[in-house]
Design an enzyme around this catalytic site. Sequence first.
Site, mmCIF file in Angstrom:
data_model
loop_
_atom_site.group_PDB
_atom_site.id
_atom_site.type_symbol
_atom_site.label_atom_id
_atom_site.label_comp_id
_atom_site.label_asym_id
_atom_site.label_seq_id
_atom_site.Cartn_x
_atom_site.Cartn_y
_atom_site.Cartn_z
ATOM 1 N N GLU A 1 -15.162 -37.156 -3.340
ATOM 2 C CA GLU A 1 -15.444 -38.338 -4.158
ATOM 3 C C GLU A 1 -16.709 -39.036 -3.638
ATOM 4 O OE1 GLU A 1 -12.638 -41.620 -6.329
ATOM 5 O OE2 GLU A 1 -12.411 -41.398 -4.172
ATOM 6 N N GLY B 1 -4.511 -44.253 1.676
ATOM 7 C CA GLY B 1 -3.215 -44.079 1.036
ATOM 8 C C GLY B 1 -2.266 -43.254 1.874
ATOM 9 N N LYS C 1 -2.916 -58.616 -0.857
ATOM 10 C CA LYS C 1 -4.122 -58.626 -0.024
ATOM 11 C C LYS C 1 -5.262 -58.006 -0.817
ATOM 12 C CE LYS C 1 -6.142 -55.903 2.899
ATOM 13 N NZ LYS C 1 -7.567 -56.314 2.677
ATOM 14 N N CYS D 1 -12.676 -44.865 -9.615
ATOM 15 C CA CYS D 1 -11.810 -43.708 -9.370
ATOM 16 C C CYS D 1 -11.791 -42.771 -10.569
ATOM 17 C CB CYS D 1 -10.394 -44.168 -9.033
ATOM 18 S SG CYS D 1 -9.590 -45.126 -10.331
ATOM 19 N N GLY E 1 -6.834 -47.366 -3.698
ATOM 20 C CA GLY E 1 -7.976 -47.207 -2.808
ATOM 21 C C GLY E 1 -8.188 -45.751 -2.468
ATOM 22 N N GLU F 1 -11.401 -57.386 1.409
ATOM 23 C CA GLU F 1 -12.188 -58.424 2.071
ATOM 24 C C GLU F 1 -13.567 -58.583 1.453
ATOM 25 O OE1 GLU F 1 -12.878 -54.531 4.185
ATOM 26 O OE2 GLU F 1 -11.142 -55.627 3.407
ATOM 27 N N GLU G 1 -2.395 -45.290 -6.077
ATOM 28 C CA GLU G 1 -3.408 -44.862 -7.054
ATOM 29 C C GLU G 1 -4.673 -44.647 -6.250
ATOM 30 O OE1 GLU G 1 -6.406 -44.406 -9.005
ATOM 31 O OE2 GLU G 1 -6.340 -46.550 -9.476
#
Length: 508
Positions: A401, A250, A192, A301, A245, A195, A267
């Site tokens: 982040e 996660g 997947k 990231c 992501g 989107e 990750e």
Amino acid sequence: MTELNLISAVDAAIPAEPFICRHLIAGEWRDSASGETYDRMSPAHGCLVSRAALGAEADAEAAIVAAREAFDSGVWSRISGKERATILLRVADLIEGNVERMALLETLESGKPISQSRAEVSGAADLWRYAASLARTMHGDSHNTLGPDMLGVVVKDPIGVVSMITPWNFPFWILSQKLPFALAAGCTTVIKPSELTPSTTVMLGELLFEAGMPAGVVNIVLGYGASVGSVMTTHEAVDMVTFTGSTAVGKAISAAASSTLKKVALELGGKNPQVVFPDADIESAADAITFGVYFNTGQCCNSSSRIIVHEDIVDEVVERVVELSKRVAFGDPLDPRTQVGAIISVQHQGKIDDYVRAAVTEGAEIALGGGPMTVPGLEGQFYQPTVVRGVSPEMAIAREEVFGPVLSVLTFRTMDEAVALTNDASYGLSAGVWSENVHTCLEFSTRAQAGTVWTNTWMDGFPELSFGGVKQSGQGREIGRYGLEEFFEIKTLVMRIGRTREPWVRPE
């Protein structure tokens, strides 16, 4: 606004019609069971880029069943490493033959500069070639020291059906950090993509067909996490989930997958520091810092979103980074000269700006930038190159982040303080150290809590070297030999040689 190196809109050939994305299930391109679709608008150009099938539970279920049937049939899981490698190498060649087509769609969907999209797609071919080499060279262990009548063999079996959920910031590269290694191991997959960036994943599906991949080995379902991703993480026929992501998502995936005890590889985010000691080559460090914070518009990231600089040289380092930042080319992603493109969405741009505003309120100082900007001729969202100094460790901009072109500057006095600041974060993805003294570099590298530590460089990577984080930056590794190992189950075979076993029940 500070005078910057802006690249205005160029007269580029944007496709007149959107790219049509459909699900790939059991070797067939399919519309959604519901017939619904969704549109992706370009974050830089405001045009319609792609129209994708909007998947739901029924589509995800069909893809998982197809992957399960393909795995159990042995059409991929039980063929030789040579046969798998041959197809992976064909895919690599086809990727290189389609770089321009794929890079254009990735730039339009993500807003990243076309030069970086080209490098991402072409560079990914090397990951496929390296995975192909592993398909032929992976092996288990044998133990012939267990006695004269015993032989032990440890074999590596493919784990089974793997769900892969990939992000929008490097949609093709991150897929290529996962898929060829899972295929090299003999797994089947359900993918997947985000989107926001579905097109290059669908294009890869076309190339897999051309390369001769058996039906059902790779399946693609498009749509949102709530309706598609939730099925992929909980379905009993799925043996493993690999996700790249945010840390928040996660954690949710890990919790959902726990109901069936399937393996999870994650990750996730990072708050990656570059630590600059007084004896560093400041010119090289400043250039790497500038690259590290603005590459992919900071939506990375591995972004070096904070620097920890010795207080004796902080003014010099900041001055140089600000000077270089003004020369970085911001603007139209379709211009090959552009180095920094658009922010992925209006909502995300607002989040970036909130971090900067909060830092100023808490006493930090903006040395450069500090807000949204417009690019002549473009409708999309862009953010100024931003350097924030006077940041203290407890500020959100120093700990969370930001995922944008924003650099936070902290200072230190001693090695212990530099290490403490580095490790004073919930993340542990990567870190960097700048010093001409090898002993300084080695001490920092051994004490830093990070999956990767760069010494006098930033973000150099190779297919041979595994990548992943510690703490809340994730679990497991991608690429390299250790990345392949994620997709195996270990099985021990214990074999007696001859009829040498003493009977447990004595004969009458």
